[in-house]
Design a protein around this motif. Structure first.
Motif, mmCIF file in Angstrom:
data_model
loop_
_atom_site.group_PDB
_atom_site.id
_atom_site.type_symbol
_atom_site.label_atom_id
_atom_site.label_comp_id
_atom_site.label_asym_id
_atom_site.label_seq_id
_atom_site.Cartn_x
_atom_site.Cartn_y
_atom_site.Cartn_z
ATOM 1 N N SER A 122 -16.362 -3.984 -17.214
ATOM 2 C CA SER A 122 -16.572 -3.856 -15.773
ATOM 3 C C SER A 122 -15.612 -4.807 -15.051
ATOM 4 C CB SER A 122 -18.010 -4.192 -15.406
ATOM 5 O OG SER A 122 -18.922 -3.388 -16.122
ATOM 6 N N ARG A 123 -14.692 -4.242 -14.306
ATOM 7 C CA ARG A 123 -13.701 -5.063 -13.591
ATOM 8 C C ARG A 123 -14.074 -5.125 -12.128
ATOM 9 N NH1 ARG A 123 -9.075 -4.462 -10.619
ATOM 10 N NH2 ARG A 123 -7.483 -6.082 -10.894
ATOM 11 N N LYS A 124 -14.172 -6.344 -11.630
ATOM 12 C CA LYS A 124 -14.497 -6.560 -10.224
ATOM 13 C C LYS A 124 -13.346 -6.063 -9.356
ATOM 14 C CE LYS A 124 -16.698 -10.216 -7.516
ATOM 15 N NZ LYS A 124 -17.025 -11.681 -7.520
ATOM 16 N N ARG A 125 -13.662 -5.287 -8.338
ATOM 17 C CA ARG A 125 -12.615 -4.679 -7.529
ATOM 18 C C ARG A 125 -11.853 -5.720 -6.706
ATOM 19 N NH1 ARG A 125 -12.669 0.881 -7.231
ATOM 20 N NH2 ARG A 125 -14.541 1.926 -8.007
ATOM 21 N N GLY A 126 -12.531 -6.834 -6.380
ATOM 22 C CA GLY A 126 -11.854 -7.874 -5.611
ATOM 23 C C GLY A 126 -11.623 -7.494 -4.182
ATOM 24 N N GLU A 127 -12.479 -6.634 -3.660
ATOM 25 C CA GLU A 127 -12.345 -6.208 -2.264
ATOM 26 C C GLU A 127 -13.736 -5.890 -1.739
ATOM 27 O OE1 GLU A 127 -11.426 -1.508 -2.974
ATOM 28 O OE2 GLU A 127 -9.811 -2.961 -3.312
ATOM 29 N N LYS A 128 -13.928 -6.056 -0.473
ATOM 30 C CA LYS A 128 -15.226 -5.767 0.118
ATOM 31 C C LYS A 128 -15.432 -4.273 0.212
ATOM 32 C CE LYS A 128 -15.607 -10.021 2.801
ATOM 33 N NZ LYS A 128 -15.801 -10.628 4.141
ATOM 34 N N GLN A 129 -16.645 -3.835 -0.162
ATOM 35 C CA GLN A 129 -16.950 -2.405 -0.153
ATOM 36 C C GLN A 129 -17.604 -2.007 1.172
ATOM 37 O OE1 GLN A 129 -16.033 -0.415 -2.869
ATOM 38 N NE2 GLN A 129 -14.950 -2.321 -3.284
#
Length: 217
Positions: A210-217
């Motif tokens: 699971s890779r964190k997108r690093g951006e607000k959803q």
């Protein structure tokens, strides 16, 4: 899950481990201590070599096998690992000292659900590896993900649970049946999260990355 024939074929290409690593593997087998399957850990190590993390958190040290393998594969990484069983904790310290990886690995004794503050001192982490009580996977993920770097990665082992999550046949053992149900729900929850990109690999006992997108959803 891949067939036994394919697994056996692939295992012949796995690099030979040194004698200290083989000793830990033998101890685990003799004492029925679950460690990561060889194909699974080799896949994870290759992934980590590409990602080059500097700080890794492992939830579930057991006897130190995975932490030691990570330390040897990533000489510039520091690893914090948690173990709640006294005997396994002491055995992990023994093998960590024996393999000369004590400068890279810090073992925290206690239940992962109770030692957050101790772990947080070493955050943030580039990678979190979950390999402890399967019924608590989601709680571990939710508790420790705040310590993950932006665009960091969470790896979870045993998410296919010997293929039982995919079978339609009823499981007779009540405890196993409940674990299968919890892992299925965890996998669905992981895939459904919009703030992470998750893929499940049918390698070893199943690995979720699971890779964190690093951006607000």
């Amino acid at each position: 899950m891949i067939s036994k024939e394919v697994a056996h074929y692939l295992e012949q290409f796995i690099p030979e481990r040194d004698e200290q690593i083989k000793e830990i593997e033998r101890y685990a087998e003799q004492h029925h201590i679950p460690i990561m399957e060889i194909a699974g850990i080799e896949t994870m190590l290759q992934l980590l070599k590409i990602a080059k993390p500097k700080r890794i958190l492992e939830i579930g040290a057991a006897i130190g096998y995975s932490a030691i393998r990570m330390a040897k594969a990533l000489p510039d990484a520091n690893i914090v690992t948690i173990e709640r069983d006294q005997g396994r904790y002491e055995r992990a310290l023994f093998y960590i000292n024996k393999t000369g990886t004590s400068e890279q690995i810090r073992v925290i004794f206690g239940d992962a659900l109770n030692v957050y503050n101790d772990v947080a001192k070493y955050a943030p982490f580039d990678v979190i590896f979950i390999d402890a009580a399967k019924g608590q996977y989601q709680r571990f993920f939710q508790m420790y993900e705040p310590l993950l770097q932006e665009s960091g990665m969470i790896i979870t082992d045993n998410v296919l649970f010997k293929g039982l999550v995919a079978t339609e046949e009823p499981v007779e053992n009540k405890r196993i049946r409940q674990l299968v149900s919890k892992i299925r729900r965890y996998n669905e929850w992981l895939i459904g999260r919009s703030d992470y990109e998750t893929v499940i690999l049918p390698i070893g006992d199943g690995i979720a990355i699971s890779r964190k997108r690093g951006e607000k959803q």
